[in-house]
Design a protein around this motif. Structure first.
Motif, PDB file in Angstrom:
ATOM      1  N   LEU A   1       0.574  -1.095  -0.069  1.00 50.03           N
ATOM      2  CA  LEU A   1      -0.209  -0.455  -0.090  1.00 50.03           C
ATOM      3  C   LEU A   1       0.968   0.721   0.073  1.00 50.03           C
ATOM      4  O   LEU A   1       2.505   1.034   0.272  1.00 50.03           O
ATOM      5  CB  LEU A   1      -1.093   0.234   0.905  1.00 50.03           C
ATOM      6  CG  LEU A   1      -2.594  -0.680   0.891  1.00 50.03           C
ATOM      7  CD1 LEU A   1      -2.936  -0.310   2.286  1.00 50.03           C
ATOM      8  CD2 LEU A   1      -3.490  -0.228  -0.137  1.00 50.03           C
ATOM      9  N   TYR A   2       0.480   2.367  -0.832  1.00 46.84           N
ATOM     10  CA  TYR A   2       1.112   3.714  -0.997  1.00 46.84           C
ATOM     11  C   TYR A   2       1.192   4.060   0.603  1.00 46.84           C
ATOM     12  O   TYR A   2       1.657   5.203   0.694  1.00 46.84           O
ATOM     13  CB  TYR A   2       0.915   4.009  -1.480  1.00 46.84           C
ATOM     14  CG  TYR A   2      -0.101   5.441  -1.958  1.00 46.84           C
ATOM     15  CD1 TYR A   2       0.841   6.580  -1.530  1.00 46.84           C
ATOM     16  CD2 TYR A   2      -1.384   6.048  -1.665  1.00 46.84           C
ATOM     17  CE1 TYR A   2       0.893   8.453  -1.599  1.00 46.84           C
ATOM     18  CE2 TYR A   2      -1.548   7.359  -1.942  1.00 46.84           C
ATOM     19  CZ  TYR A   2      -1.363   8.470  -1.891  1.00 46.84           C
ATOM     20  OH  TYR A   2      -1.436   9.317  -1.960  1.00 46.84           O
ATOM     21  N   PHE A   3       0.993   3.425   1.750  1.00 42.31           N
ATOM     22  CA  PHE A   3       1.091   4.790   3.350  1.00 42.31           C
ATOM     23  C   PHE A   3       1.775   3.918   4.092  1.00 42.31           C
ATOM     24  O   PHE A   3       1.381   2.201   4.210  1.00 42.31           O
ATOM     25  CB  PHE A   3      -0.327   4.940   4.046  1.00 42.31           C
ATOM     26  CG  PHE A   3      -1.312   5.902   1.935  1.00 42.31           C
ATOM     27  CD1 PHE A   3      -1.233   7.038   2.520  1.00 42.31           C
ATOM     28  CD2 PHE A   3      -2.604   5.155   1.575  1.00 42.31           C
ATOM     29  CE1 PHE A   3      -1.747   7.757   0.853  1.00 42.31           C
ATOM     30  CE2 PHE A   3      -3.010   5.290   1.178  1.00 42.31           C
ATOM     31  CZ  PHE A   3      -2.847   6.945   0.180  1.00 42.31           C
ATOM     32  N   ILE A   4       2.095   4.355   5.300  1.00 44.28           N
ATOM     33  CA  ILE A   4       3.006   3.154   6.207  1.00 44.28           C
ATOM     34  C   ILE A   4       2.089   2.935   7.269  1.00 44.28           C
ATOM     35  O   ILE A   4       1.397   3.521   7.838  1.00 44.28           O
ATOM     36  CB  ILE A   4       3.881   4.302   7.075  1.00 44.28           C
ATOM     37  CG1 ILE A   4       4.776   5.243   6.041  1.00 44.28           C
ATOM     38  CG2 ILE A   4       5.074   3.555   7.885  1.00 44.28           C
ATOM     39  CD1 ILE A   4       6.141   6.135   6.461  1.00 44.28           C
ATOM     40  N   LYS A   5       2.675   1.591   7.966  1.00 40.44           N
ATOM     41  CA  LYS A   5       1.136   0.469   8.584  1.00 40.44           C
ATOM     42  C   LYS A   5       2.321   1.034   9.745  1.00 40.44           C
ATOM     43  O   LYS A   5       3.163   1.328  10.339  1.00 40.44           O
ATOM     44  CB  LYS A   5       2.021  -0.471   8.467  1.00 40.44           C
ATOM     45  CG  LYS A   5       1.235  -1.186   7.056  1.00 40.44           C
ATOM     46  CD  LYS A   5       1.832  -2.957   6.835  1.00 40.44           C
ATOM     47  CE  LYS A   5       1.107  -3.437   5.764  1.00 40.44           C
ATOM     48  NZ  LYS A   5       1.447  -4.728   6.169  1.00 40.44           N
ATOM     49  N   LEU A   6       0.370   0.902  10.588  1.00 40.37           N
ATOM     50  CA  LEU A   6       0.479   1.625  11.745  1.00 40.37           C
ATOM     51  C   LEU A   6       0.777   0.670  12.776  1.00 40.37           C
ATOM     52  O   LEU A   6       0.223  -0.372  12.529  1.00 40.37           O
ATOM     53  CB  LEU A   6      -1.421   1.973  12.224  1.00 40.37           C
ATOM     54  CG  LEU A   6      -0.940   3.375  12.167  1.00 40.37           C
ATOM     55  CD1 LEU A   6      -2.834   3.241  12.788  1.00 40.37           C
ATOM     56  CD2 LEU A   6      -1.240   4.725  12.895  1.00 40.37           C
ATOM     57  N   ALA A   7       1.778   1.052  13.939  1.00 34.88           N
ATOM     58  CA  ALA A   7       1.891  -0.386  15.014  1.00 34.88           C
ATOM     59  C   ALA A   7       0.819  -0.486  15.138  1.00 34.88           C
ATOM     60  O   ALA A   7       0.452  -1.886  15.931  1.00 34.88           O
ATOM     61  CB  ALA A   7       2.851   0.260  15.847  1.00 34.88           C
TER      62      ALA A   7
ATOM     63  N   TYR B   1      -9.001   4.268  -5.282  1.00 35.95           N
ATOM     64  CA  TYR B   1      -8.687   3.458  -5.287  1.00 35.95           C
ATOM     65  C   TYR B   1      -7.665   3.302  -3.830  1.00 35.95           C
ATOM     66  O   TYR B   1      -7.748   2.192  -2.586  1.00 35.95           O
ATOM     67  CB  TYR B   1      -8.181   3.515  -6.819  1.00 35.95           C
ATOM     68  CG  TYR B   1      -6.825   1.774  -5.856  1.00 35.95           C
ATOM     69  CD1 TYR B   1      -7.324   0.117  -6.248  1.00 35.95           C
ATOM     70  CD2 TYR B   1      -5.642   2.144  -5.956  1.00 35.95           C
ATOM     71  CE1 TYR B   1      -7.296  -0.518  -6.588  1.00 35.95           C
ATOM     72  CE2 TYR B   1      -4.753   0.428  -5.545  1.00 35.95           C
ATOM     73  CZ  TYR B   1      -5.351  -0.533  -6.075  1.00 35.95           C
ATOM     74  OH  TYR B   1      -4.607  -2.010  -5.544  1.00 35.95           O
ATOM     75  N   PHE B   2      -6.811   4.067  -3.886  1.00 33.77           N
ATOM     76  CA  PHE B   2      -6.122   4.588  -2.684  1.00 33.77           C
ATOM     77  C   PHE B   2      -5.824   4.810  -1.501  1.00 33.77           C
ATOM     78  O   PHE B   2      -5.987   3.989  -0.300  1.00 33.77           O
ATOM     79  CB  PHE B   2      -4.806   5.176  -3.683  1.00 33.77           C
ATOM     80  CG  PHE B   2      -3.665   4.947  -4.089  1.00 33.77           C
ATOM     81  CD1 PHE B   2      -2.720   3.804  -4.253  1.00 33.77           C
ATOM     82  CD2 PHE B   2      -3.437   5.216  -5.539  1.00 33.77           C
ATOM     83  CE1 PHE B   2      -2.083   2.864  -4.550  1.00 33.77           C
ATOM     84  CE2 PHE B   2      -2.692   4.435  -6.539  1.00 33.77           C
ATOM     85  CZ  PHE B   2      -2.045   4.109  -5.735  1.00 33.77           C
ATOM     86  N   THR B   3      -7.431   5.132  -1.396  1.00 34.11           N
ATOM     87  CA  THR B   3      -8.200   5.314   0.018  1.00 34.11           C
ATOM     88  C   THR B   3      -8.954   4.360   0.170  1.00 34.11           C
ATOM     89  O   THR B   3      -8.666   4.129   1.274  1.00 34.11           O
ATOM     90  CB  THR B   3      -9.337   7.046  -0.585  1.00 34.11           C
ATOM     91  OG1 THR B   3      -8.031   7.886  -0.533  1.00 34.11           O
ATOM     92  CG2 THR B   3      -9.746   7.401   0.900  1.00 34.11           C
ATOM     93  N   LEU B   4      -9.467   3.461  -0.967  1.00 37.30           N
ATOM     94  CA  LEU B   4      -9.934   2.639  -0.021  1.00 37.30           C
ATOM     95  C   LEU B   4      -8.836   1.582   0.207  1.00 37.30           C
ATOM     96  O   LEU B   4      -9.405   1.208   1.315  1.00 37.30           O
ATOM     97  CB  LEU B   4     -10.822   2.183  -0.882  1.00 37.30           C
ATOM     98  CG  LEU B   4     -12.115   3.311  -1.411  1.00 37.30           C
ATOM     99  CD1 LEU B   4     -12.711   2.811  -2.753  1.00 37.30           C
ATOM    100  CD2 LEU B   4     -13.631   3.055   0.218  1.00 37.30           C
ATOM    101  N   ARG B   5      -7.604   1.398  -0.270  1.00 36.50           N
ATOM    102  CA  ARG B   5      -7.088   0.503  -0.077  1.00 36.50           C
ATOM    103  C   ARG B   5      -6.121   1.014   1.062  1.00 36.50           C
ATOM    104  O   ARG B   5      -6.242   0.341   2.727  1.00 36.50           O
ATOM    105  CB  ARG B   5      -6.048   0.248  -0.688  1.00 36.50           C
ATOM    106  CG  ARG B   5      -6.280   0.102  -2.310  1.00 36.50           C
ATOM    107  CD  ARG B   5      -6.414  -1.174  -2.167  1.00 36.50           C
ATOM    108  NE  ARG B   5      -5.087  -2.509  -2.222  1.00 36.50           N
ATOM    109  CZ  ARG B   5      -4.707  -2.672  -1.252  1.00 36.50           C
ATOM    110  NH1 ARG B   5      -5.121  -3.174   0.270  1.00 36.50           N
ATOM    111  NH2 ARG B   5      -3.525  -3.405  -1.022  1.00 36.50           N
TER     112      ARG B   5
END
Length: 221
Positions: free
Chosen positions: A15-21, A116-120
């Motif tokens: 995904l194009y955003f960083i994963k949350l801890a 698309y990217f927001t829903l992902r």
């Protein structure tokens, strides 16, 4: 804060955003630093649109998928339709969500990419979302919509900027599907139901690869 990163060297993307801890919190789709940079370059209104995007994600996170679809669809359909030539001075340009919101305008591909990217980012599986090229019969031209499959064999829902109401594909006789793609591959319309991907996948789509590179550059900056 959560951001998801797109992998460039492979067809699949995480995904194009960083994963949350902390998975109980909504992902950060745009950072305060990015908002400040946009404010300095493009002004307060552009910065406020990015803040509104983050607020949308905060509000939609954890909600039922059908509600998430409506919230995201309505949000981005608020942008003006503007051709790439007028917006970017290019015949064909695929904007990132931040670029689209900065301009508050885009064409059909830009609406779909942003949705698309927001829903992902909200956690909807890549297996359910497809960027789908169609022929818009009334306009007599190619068009792009986002399609959502609740289950692999279900009739997809269509998220569109021409008809802003989310409808089943069977309720959109004005659209004839041609092919679809996502982070996992490229599919011909007749093969999508059989689960057969086109050889070469979405690497065949030059604009898609260019978009991923822009997003990858952003995530590493």
């Amino acid at each position: 804060m959560q951001r998801f990163i797109i992998g460039i060297g492979v067809i699949t993307l995480s995904l194009y955003f960083i994963k949350l801890a902390d998975a109980s919190r909504a992902p950060e789709v745009v950072s305060p630093a990015e908002i400040q940079k946009i404010k300095q370059k493009y002004g307060m209104l552009a910065a406020n649109r990015l803040k509104a995007w983050q607020s949308l994600v905060n509000d939609a996170y954890g909600k039922p998928e059908r509600l998430q679809l409506s919230m995201v669809n309505n949000f981005f359909n608020g942008a003006k339709y503007v051709s790439d030539q007028k917006n970017w001075g290019k015949q064909d340009y695929w904007a990132t969500p931040i670029e689209m919101l900065t301009k508050d305008a885009g064409d059909c591909e830009d609406y779909v990419i942003a949705k698309y990217f927001t829903l992902r980012a909200l956690g909807i599986s890549d297996k359910k979302l497809y960027l789908t090229y169609v022929k818009a019969i009334r306009l007599r031209q190619a068009h792009m919509v986002l399609t959502y499959f609740k289950k692999p064999k279900s009739i997809p829902l269509v998220l569109d900027n021409l008809n802003t109401r989310i409808k089943k594909a069977t309720q959109r006789p004005d659209l004839v599907p041609i092919y679809s793609f996502n982070g996992s591959g490229l599919w011909l319309a007749k093969q999508r139901g059989n689960g057969k991907a086109v050889q070469g996948g979405n690497k065949q789509l030059e604009q898609w690869q260019t978009l991923l590179k822009k997003l990858d550059k952003r995530s590493s900056s």
